[in-house]
Design an enzyme around this catalytic site. Structure first.
Site, PDB file in Angstrom:
ATOM      1  N   HIS A 168      -3.968  -5.157  -0.563  1.00 32.14           N
ATOM      2  CA  HIS A 168      -3.759  -5.613   0.909  1.00 32.14           C
ATOM      3  C   HIS A 168      -4.894  -5.170   1.518  1.00 32.14           C
ATOM      4  O   HIS A 168      -5.345  -3.939   1.331  1.00 32.14           O
ATOM      5  CB  HIS A 168      -2.586  -5.314   1.317  1.00 32.14           C
ATOM      6  CG  HIS A 168      -1.390  -5.814   0.347  1.00 32.14           C
ATOM      7  ND1 HIS A 168      -1.038  -7.320   0.195  1.00 32.14           N
ATOM      8  CD2 HIS A 168      -0.395  -5.185  -0.341  1.00 32.14           C
ATOM      9  CE1 HIS A 168      -0.124  -7.370  -0.636  1.00 32.14           C
ATOM     10  NE2 HIS A 168       0.415  -6.097  -1.153  1.00 32.14           N
ATOM     11  N   TYR A 186       7.309 -13.735  -5.567  1.00 35.90           N
ATOM     12  CA  TYR A 186       7.555 -12.059  -5.658  1.00 35.90           C
ATOM     13  C   TYR A 186       8.830 -12.396  -5.675  1.00 35.90           C
ATOM     14  O   TYR A 186       9.756 -12.155  -4.708  1.00 35.90           O
ATOM     15  CB  TYR A 186       6.980 -11.370  -4.345  1.00 35.90           C
ATOM     16  CG  TYR A 186       7.180  -9.798  -4.404  1.00 35.90           C
ATOM     17  CD1 TYR A 186       7.948  -9.124  -5.345  1.00 35.90           C
ATOM     18  CD2 TYR A 186       6.875  -9.221  -3.172  1.00 35.90           C
ATOM     19  CE1 TYR A 186       7.851  -7.651  -5.408  1.00 35.90           C
ATOM     20  CE2 TYR A 186       7.256  -7.841  -3.228  1.00 35.90           C
ATOM     21  CZ  TYR A 186       7.629  -7.003  -4.157  1.00 35.90           C
ATOM     22  OH  TYR A 186       7.949  -5.712  -4.393  1.00 35.90           O
ATOM     23  N   HIS A 239       4.134  -7.507  -9.307  1.00 36.46           N
ATOM     24  CA  HIS A 239       4.796  -6.311  -9.705  1.00 36.46           C
ATOM     25  C   HIS A 239       5.896  -6.246 -10.745  1.00 36.46           C
ATOM     26  O   HIS A 239       7.172  -6.048 -10.565  1.00 36.46           O
ATOM     27  CB  HIS A 239       5.355  -5.685  -8.335  1.00 36.46           C
ATOM     28  CG  HIS A 239       4.429  -5.527  -7.297  1.00 36.46           C
ATOM     29  ND1 HIS A 239       2.944  -5.525  -7.316  1.00 36.46           N
ATOM     30  CD2 HIS A 239       4.867  -5.922  -5.829  1.00 36.46           C
ATOM     31  CE1 HIS A 239       2.687  -5.456  -6.184  1.00 36.46           C
ATOM     32  NE2 HIS A 239       3.392  -5.947  -5.360  1.00 36.46           N
ATOM     33  N   ASP A 280      -2.296  -2.448  -5.913  1.00 38.43           N
ATOM     34  CA  ASP A 280      -1.208  -2.565  -4.927  1.00 38.43           C
ATOM     35  C   ASP A 280      -1.692  -1.687  -3.807  1.00 38.43           C
ATOM     36  O   ASP A 280      -0.868  -1.252  -2.878  1.00 38.43           O
ATOM     37  CB  ASP A 280       0.458  -2.220  -5.334  1.00 38.43           C
ATOM     38  CG  ASP A 280       1.142  -2.830  -4.580  1.00 38.43           C
ATOM     39  OD1 ASP A 280       0.987  -3.600  -3.707  1.00 38.43           O
ATOM     40  OD2 ASP A 280       2.185  -2.034  -4.152  1.00 38.43           O
ATOM     41  N   ASN A 284       4.795   0.750   2.533  1.00 39.71           N
ATOM     42  CA  ASN A 284       6.448   1.051   2.624  1.00 39.71           C
ATOM     43  C   ASN A 284       6.566   2.140   1.512  1.00 39.71           C
ATOM     44  O   ASN A 284       7.571   1.908   0.702  1.00 39.71           O
ATOM     45  CB  ASN A 284       6.943  -0.311   2.007  1.00 39.71           C
ATOM     46  CG  ASN A 284       6.872  -1.363   3.274  1.00 39.71           C
ATOM     47  OD1 ASN A 284       6.855  -1.049   4.328  1.00 39.71           O
ATOM     48  ND2 ASN A 284       6.555  -2.562   2.847  1.00 39.71           N
TER      49      ASN A 284
END
Length: 295
Positions: A33, A155, A180, A247, A252
């Protein structure tokens, strides 16, 4: 920051270590991202987090450190379904990045063609377990992007792959990519029903899995020991349907240890000890899924 504002997510380790594992030429990070500059690209008001700038140049430094040739930018959930930031990244760095978009429900065919020309190769959807202004599985939109040869990236949340497997199989898209480790709870191990269903989906030849975000599947800290048996089982079952991603910048992760991306790359060698299989996962499979990288 007001009490109602989303939290500032912990930043990544800004000093990535050069991995001990040799990186094959042409390797691709298939899940990152990017954010910022903040003054130019504000976060969506319903985002569950805000982030410091995570700029293309910062990730290109990480690519150079790890030995990577490019990356796939997945539209950050922090921007909702606004594709402006993704578009600008792809415009400015052709060949170095491809994209996967979070699309608004009213997206037009003309807009999809524009994104396709920039290097977007997939549309991302999330299951209802994920909060935020994010698109849910939409067969109509999946059909629109299938016309361009895009894949659906989905996801799940927890074990709800069991709930959505049939709906995913019914989509017209030739490729369906699960984020993931399909978000399976690693504590459930290889015999949990959702993992067995995942293996069945891989047997159809339509599904791909991202060996990315192991911290999303366990509450444990690096090296995420619970995830290793699942990773190794996936490699045994379908090495031709796996891609890898950092990732980065690992949003988070507040309250948890932030991994160094050099260590994450070395973790891949633990999951995939065979260098020829790593070559396939890092170099060949990404090109089969996203097309060519480079100028």
């Amino acid at each position: 920051m007001s009490p109602s504002s989303p939290p500032l997510t912990q930043p990544p380790d800004h000093h990535p270590r050069k991995p001990d594992t040799a990186c094959p030429p042409g390797a691709i990070d298939c899940h990152i991202h990017l954010f910022g500059p903040a003054a130019q690209y504000p976060f969506h008001p319903d985002s569950r987090y805000v982030s410091e700038d995570a700029l293309p140049e910062m990730h290109m430094h990480l690519q150079d450190t790890l030995g990577l040739a490019g990356a796939v930018v997945v539209s950050g959930g922090g921007y909702g379904t606004n594709t402006t930031h993704l578009s600008h990244v792809l415009e400015r760095h052709p060949g170095r990045f491809k994209g996967v978009a979070l699309l608004p429900a009213d997206v037009t065919r003309a807009e999809l063609r524009r994104l396709d020309a920039l290097g977007v190769r997939g549309a991302r959807f999330v299951s209802p377990g994920h909060r935020g202004a994010l698109p849910r599985l939409d067969p109509r939109m999946a059909s629109l992007v299938a016309d361009l040869g895009w894949h659906v990236q989905f996801y799940p949340f927890g074990d709800d792959l069991l709930t959505f497997a049939d709906a995913l199989l019914a989509l017209p898209n030739s490729a369906i990519v699960l984020d993931h480790f399909a978000a399976l709870p690693a504590s459930g191990g290889e015999t949990q029903p959702a993992f067995l269903r995942l293996l069945e989906l891989l047997d159809t030849g339509r599904f791909w899995v991202k060996l990315s975000g192991p911290m999303r599947c366990t509450t444990g800290e690096f090296p995420y020991e619970e995830v290793t048996p699942l990773a190794q089982a996936l490699v045994r079952a379908a090495p031709h349907r796996l891609v890898w991603g950092t990732d980065w910048p690992h949003v988070n992760m507040n309250g948890r240890g932030m991994p160094n991306d050099g260590d994450l790359f070395d973790l891949l060698a633990r999951w995939v000890p065979d260098a020829a299989v790593r070559q396939r996962i890092l170099v060949d499979n990404p090109r089969a899924l996203y097309g060519p990288f480079g100028p």
